[in-house]
Design an enzyme around this catalytic site. Structure first.
Site, PDB file in Angstrom:
ATOM      1  N   HIS A  49      -4.527  10.177  -1.212  1.00 14.02           N
ATOM      2  CA  HIS A  49      -4.482  10.366  -2.657  1.00 14.02           C
ATOM      3  C   HIS A  49      -5.892  10.710  -3.147  1.00 14.02           C
ATOM      4  O   HIS A  49      -6.855  10.633  -2.381  1.00 14.02           O
ATOM      5  CB  HIS A  49      -3.970   9.096  -3.365  1.00 14.02           C
ATOM      6  CG  HIS A  49      -4.753   7.865  -3.048  1.00 14.02           C
ATOM      7  ND1 HIS A  49      -4.269   6.822  -2.286  1.00 14.02           N
ATOM      8  CD2 HIS A  49      -6.038   7.527  -3.361  1.00 14.02           C
ATOM      9  CE1 HIS A  49      -5.203   5.900  -2.161  1.00 14.02           C
ATOM     10  NE2 HIS A  49      -6.296   6.299  -2.803  1.00 14.02           N
TER      11      HIS A  49
HETATM   12  C1  T46 Z   1      -8.216   3.983  -2.210  1.00 18.95           C
HETATM   13  C2  T46 Z   1      -8.154   3.627  -0.775  1.00 18.95           C
HETATM   14  C3  T46 Z   1      -9.476   3.735  -0.100  1.00 18.95           C
HETATM   15  C4  T46 Z   1      -2.991  -3.096  -6.373  1.00 18.95           C
HETATM   16  O1  T46 Z   1      -2.051  -3.678  -6.933  1.00 18.95           O
HETATM   17  N1  T46 Z   1      -4.276  -3.294  -6.796  1.00 18.95           N
HETATM   18  C5  T46 Z   1      -5.339  -2.685  -6.211  1.00 18.95           C
HETATM   19  O2  T46 Z   1      -6.488  -2.915  -6.626  1.00 18.95           O
HETATM   20  C6  T46 Z   1      -5.095  -1.789  -5.130  1.00 18.95           C
HETATM   21  C7  T46 Z   1      -6.244  -1.086  -4.441  1.00 18.95           C
HETATM   22  C8  T46 Z   1      -3.802  -1.585  -4.723  1.00 18.95           C
HETATM   23  N2  T46 Z   1      -2.771  -2.241  -5.344  1.00 18.95           N
HETATM   24  C9  T46 Z   1      -1.406  -2.044  -4.865  1.00 18.95           C
HETATM   25  C10 T46 Z   1      -0.859  -0.632  -5.019  1.00 18.95           C
HETATM   26  C11 T46 Z   1       0.130  -0.519  -3.877  1.00 18.95           C
HETATM   27  O3  T46 Z   1       1.367  -1.048  -4.291  1.00 18.95           O
HETATM   28  O4  T46 Z   1      -1.375  -2.310  -3.465  1.00 18.95           O
HETATM   29  C12 T46 Z   1      -0.460  -1.448  -2.812  1.00 18.95           C
HETATM   30  C13 T46 Z   1      -1.158  -0.671  -1.691  1.00 18.95           C
HETATM   31  O5  T46 Z   1      -2.100   0.267  -2.302  1.00 18.95           O
HETATM   32  P1  T46 Z   1      -2.309   1.746  -1.728  1.00 18.95           P
HETATM   33  O6  T46 Z   1      -1.030   2.255  -1.195  1.00 18.95           O
HETATM   34  O7  T46 Z   1      -2.952   2.559  -2.819  1.00 18.95           O
HETATM   35  O8  T46 Z   1      -3.337   1.462  -0.553  1.00 18.95           O
HETATM   36  P2  T46 Z   1      -4.234   2.510   0.244  1.00 18.95           P
HETATM   37  O9  T46 Z   1      -4.852   1.751   1.353  1.00 18.95           O
HETATM   38  O10 T46 Z   1      -3.446   3.717   0.591  1.00 18.95           O
HETATM   39  O11 T46 Z   1      -5.362   2.946  -0.795  1.00 18.95           O
HETATM   40  C14 T46 Z   1      -6.368   2.027  -1.188  1.00 18.95           C
HETATM   41  C15 T46 Z   1      -6.625   2.094  -2.695  1.00 18.95           C
HETATM   42  O12 T46 Z   1      -5.389   1.888  -3.406  1.00 18.95           O
HETATM   43  C16 T46 Z   1      -7.176   3.430  -3.124  1.00 18.95           C
HETATM   44  O13 T46 Z   1      -7.668   3.352  -4.436  1.00 18.95           O
HETATM   45  O14 T46 Z   1      -8.992   4.831  -2.611  1.00 18.95           O
HETATM   46  O15 T46 Z   1      -7.583   2.334  -0.517  1.00 18.95           O
END
Ligand code: T46
Length: 136
Positions: A49
């Site tokens: 993303h």
């Molecule tokens: C990024 C990369 C490096 C939350 O509720 N609060 C938070 O602060 C974060 C970071 C995530 N979430 C929730 C959103 C999703 O339901 O946790 C779940 C997993 O998040 P995501 O699919 O976005 O995880 P990654 O590892 O793909 O991405 C993360 C960060 O979200 C993103 O900002 O830049 O790590």
């Protein structure tokens, strides 16, 4: 595309190492949120993303991974395997974390609260946004 890697945040002496991350001092923003990521299934990709506004700084505390950056014009790969580097993740850069080692632990400092509407999660949308200039 310039990908910034920051160093000089480690204090070392004869007793070992101590790392200090200070908002608006050794990383270029005030820290609003900290999260960490670990314990992955095999061959998983995370990220995939871009953000509209959020600036982030990532440290690979343990293990290793590959981070791919894409600004719709060029791509860059960074291999993270040291807790002595801070990798900046800026807005409007598509980023993916892959080849995560079993023991890989990533910690991320962000300048904004979590807000799902700050995410561009479709690569097609990202390319459109970058092409139409809505990015500026
Ligand atoms: C990024 C990369 C490096 C939350 O509720 N609060 C938070 O602060 C974060 C970071 C995530 N979430 C929730 C959103 C999703 O339901 O946790 C779940 C997993 O998040 P995501 O699919 O976005 O995880 P990654 O590892 O793909 O991405 C993360 C960060 O979200 C993103 O900002 O830049 O790590």
């Amino acid at each position: 595309m310039k990908v910034e890697i920051l160093s000089n945040f480690i204090k070392s002496d004869s007793r070992g190492n101590l790392a200090v991350v200070e908002g608006s001092k050794n990383i270029p923003f005030d820290i609003k949120r900290v999260y960490y990521i670990w314990d992955y299934p095999k061959n998983i990709m995370r990220g995939a993303h871009a953000h509209y506004e959020t600036r982030q700084a990532m440290i690979c505390l343990k293990g290793s991974c590959k981070v791919t950056f894409d600004d719709a014009k060029s791509k860059k790969e960074i291999f993270l395997d040291s807790n002595k580097s801070i990798l900046m993740i800026e807005p409007y850069v598509w980023h993916e974390m892959q080849s995560l080692s079993d023991d890989c632990m990533l910690i991320v400092f962000a300048d904004k609260e979590y807000n799902e509407s700050d995410y561009i999660r479709s690569y097609e949308d990202f390319l459109d946004i970058m092409k139409t200039g809505n990015a500026s």
